[in-house]
Structure formats: C-alpha cells, structure tokens
Design a protein around this motif. Structure first.
Motif, PDB file in Angstrom:
ATOM      1  N   HIS A   1      77.935  79.812  60.984  1.00  0.00           N
ATOM      2  CA  HIS A   1      77.501  78.966  61.976  1.00  0.00           C
ATOM      3  C   HIS A   1      76.273  79.416  62.599  1.00  0.00           C
ATOM      4  CE1 HIS A   1      77.382  75.459  64.221  1.00  0.00           C
ATOM      5  NE2 HIS A   1      77.311  75.863  65.318  1.00  0.00           N
TER       6      HIS A   1
ATOM      7  N   ASP B   1      82.750  75.943  65.880  1.00  0.00           N
ATOM      8  CA  ASP B   1      82.131  75.490  65.060  1.00  0.00           C
ATOM      9  C   ASP B   1      82.123  76.190  63.723  1.00  0.00           C
ATOM     10  OD1 ASP B   1      81.434  73.556  66.739  1.00  0.00           O
ATOM     11  OD2 ASP B   1      79.048  74.264  67.101  1.00  0.00           O
TER      12      ASP B   1
ATOM     13  N   HIS C   1      75.658  77.887  71.726  1.00  0.00           N
ATOM     14  CA  HIS C   1      74.930  76.540  71.345  1.00  0.00           C
ATOM     15  C   HIS C   1      75.511  75.773  72.672  1.00  0.00           C
ATOM     16  CE1 HIS C   1      74.574  76.202  67.007  1.00  0.00           C
ATOM     17  NE2 HIS C   1      73.578  77.109  67.392  1.00  0.00           N
TER      18      HIS C   1
ATOM     19  N   HIS D   1      80.286  80.773  70.637  1.00  0.00           N
ATOM     20  CA  HIS D   1      78.742  80.535  70.658  1.00  0.00           C
ATOM     21  C   HIS D   1      78.096  79.981  71.538  1.00  0.00           C
ATOM     22  CE1 HIS D   1      79.535  77.047  68.605  1.00  0.00           C
ATOM     23  NE2 HIS D   1      78.145  76.791  68.541  1.00  0.00           N
TER      24      HIS D   1
ATOM     25  N   HIS E   1      78.447  74.243  73.779  1.00  0.00           N
ATOM     26  CA  HIS E   1      79.782  75.098  74.019  1.00  0.00           C
ATOM     27  C   HIS E   1      79.595  76.007  75.135  1.00  0.00           C
ATOM     28  CE1 HIS E   1      81.716  74.513  70.020  1.00  0.00           C
ATOM     29  NE2 HIS E   1      80.301  74.032  69.824  1.00  0.00           N
TER      30      HIS E   1
HETATM   31 ZN   LIG Z   1      77.362  75.343  67.159  1.00  0.00          ZN
END
Ligand SMILES: [Zn+2]
Length: 285
Positions: free
Chosen positions: A199, A220, A118, A116, A121
């Motif tokens: 998440h 996550d 974020h 993902h 990451h």
């Molecule tokens: Zn995350």
C-alpha cells in the motif's frame, strides 16, 4: 487476562471506486485511471483502534481529524483531498472521542502505533503528540522523510505537530505465521506489529493475541475482508505486487489459526469484533 479492543470511528469517507481496487499493473496507469474516475463509492468508515491491555492503553492508528475540513489544512497541491468526500463532525476526532470514553489522551495512552502516515491514519497526531510514544515503521518513515513525496502520496506533513519525530519500531518480536520477524508492542508479546508493505513502503498491520481468538488489524493492507479474500489489492498503492504478497501472507496467517479480521475502512469490523466472527479464508488463489 483479556484484551479489550474499542473501535473509534473518526468520520467517513467516499472514495473513487478505482481507489478501492484495480487489477495489478503499471502504477502510473493505475493512478491515471483513478484520477479520471469521477464516481464516488458509498461512505466507508475511518477507524482508529483503542486497545486496552493489562500493560496499558495502546492506539493503533489515529484516524482523521475534523480540522481536515478547514480551508488551508492541506496544501492545494495535495491531490488526495481533492478526490474524496469527507464527512467528519467537530467532535469526531480521536482526542474528543477518547475523552468521551473516559480515556485521557494526555495521560492514559501507553503508546500509539501508526500503520502508515496517510492523513486518515495520522490525523489525530496533534491529540497525542508529546503525551505518549508514537511508533512508525523505519522503512515507512525513511520513505516519507521527503515531505513533497509524502504529500503527493496522501500524507499531510504540513499538519504534523512541530518537531514530530516518531520512534522507530524495532524488529524485536518473534517469528509469527508467515512473518520471520515481528515488532513487539506489549512486553508480553500479545500485541505484535508485522510488515504488510505494498500500500505504501513500510506499512504495518497489528496482531492481537487474546485468550480465545487472535485479531488481525489490517489497516490499509486490505480495505475489506471480501477484498482480501479475493486478493483484490487497493487501486493506487505504491507497489501492487508487493501488496498482493502481503495479502497472501495475511490469508495464510488466517488459515493457521482462528482470526477475527478488522480492516480500518469496513463498517462490518464493528460487528465482527462484537461477535468475534472468525475469518475462514477461501481456498481460491
Ligand atoms: Zn492508506
């Protein structure tokens, strides 16, 4: 032929305890609780994974970038970076560490899969963008197309390389465990991505089937093995109940075969990988 996994630590982060876990419930109330929580946890790592497969080197997640400490890296209204404490050295980014390991990020990576977007990451995007195929789940990409939403949710589209447009993963893999579909990453089917949403929309985890053991890289979907085992979901996710269902599936999968669990934010992943310590899910819940 064995598959070798190398964990790359791209700094550490201290977060608010209420980010690690909160009981499921109203999303806005959970986030309000998080924003009014002033404590910080001990540092937890930010891992990216290098997977050496006979077909080539794969990356699962890109970690954080040292540039995140530079002024102006995040728009001021990106809430996420205000509520954590980052620690990352100038040489702790993915690109530098790959070179240190003798892997040229410009030529030696077959594909990168991002669980993902974020910022912790996808921070290493600029290290591999344009050099290799970068895959993201289509549901996730659709949700994060709205850059304001993506920024509010903890991504940093303003730092994405110009023209960044990941390739969408296709559900072309076999059913595996509780998942009806998977995404084939290596053509021999020994690296598969599976959906673990909650998440964020379209969050992905990675399954690596080695000769003697299977690895499950949670990203996550679980911050630690203990939190997963107790089905304690993260505190500020998009959908707590969907996140719980994803955790339930991961546990079910881990009951069906010998699995070494490798969360992205748990120091113990390093030891578990080294010792190939199999996770035995508890029967509770
Ligand atoms: Zn995350």
């Amino acid at each position: 032929m064995t598959i070798e996994i190398q964990i790359i630590e791209t700094g550490t982060i201290r977060v608010r305890p209420s980010q690690l876990t909160q009981p499921p419930g109203n999303v806005l109330l959970r986030r309000l609780r998080f924003l009014t929580d002033w404590k910080l946890t001990d540092p937890i790592p930010i891992y990216a994974f290098l997977i050496k497969h006979p077909e080539g080197n794969f990356l699962f997640d890109l970690g954080e970038t040292p540039r995140c400490l530079e002024k102006g890296y995040y728009p001021w209204w990106q809430i996420g970076h205000h509520v954590v404490s980052m620690n990352i050295g100038p040489n702790d980014g993915l690109g530098s560490q790959l070179r240190e390991l003798g892997v040229n990020p410009e030529t030696d990576i077959k594909a990168a899969i991002i669980s993902h977007l974020h910022s912790d990451h996808a921070g290493g995007l600029s290290d591999v963008h344009g050099m290799t195929e970068i895959y993201v789940g289509s549901e996730h990409w659709a949700a994060f197309q709205n850059t304001t939403y993506a920024t509010m949710e903890g991504a940093n589209p303003s730092a994405w390389p110009e023209g960044f447009k990941p390739t969408m993963l296709e559900q072309n893999g076999p059913p595996i465990g509780p998942w009806e579909h998977s995404y084939k990453i290596s053509s021999d089917g020994r690296i598969l991505a599976v959906d673990t949403p909650g998440h964020v929309p379209g969050h992905l985890s990675l399954i690596i089937i080695d000769d003697d053991v299977t690895y499950f890289l949670t990203a996550d979907a679980a911050y630690s093995q203990t939190l997963l085992d107790q089905q304690l979901i993260d505190g500020i996710n998009t959908d707590p109940y969907v996140a719980l269902e994803s955790q339930r599936r991961i546990k079910e999968f881990c009951k069906s075969r010998d699995v070494v669990l490798l969360p992205s934010h748990e120091f113990d992943s390093v030891r578990r990988l080294r010792e190939k310590e199999v996770y035995r899910p508890s029967e509770t819940q």
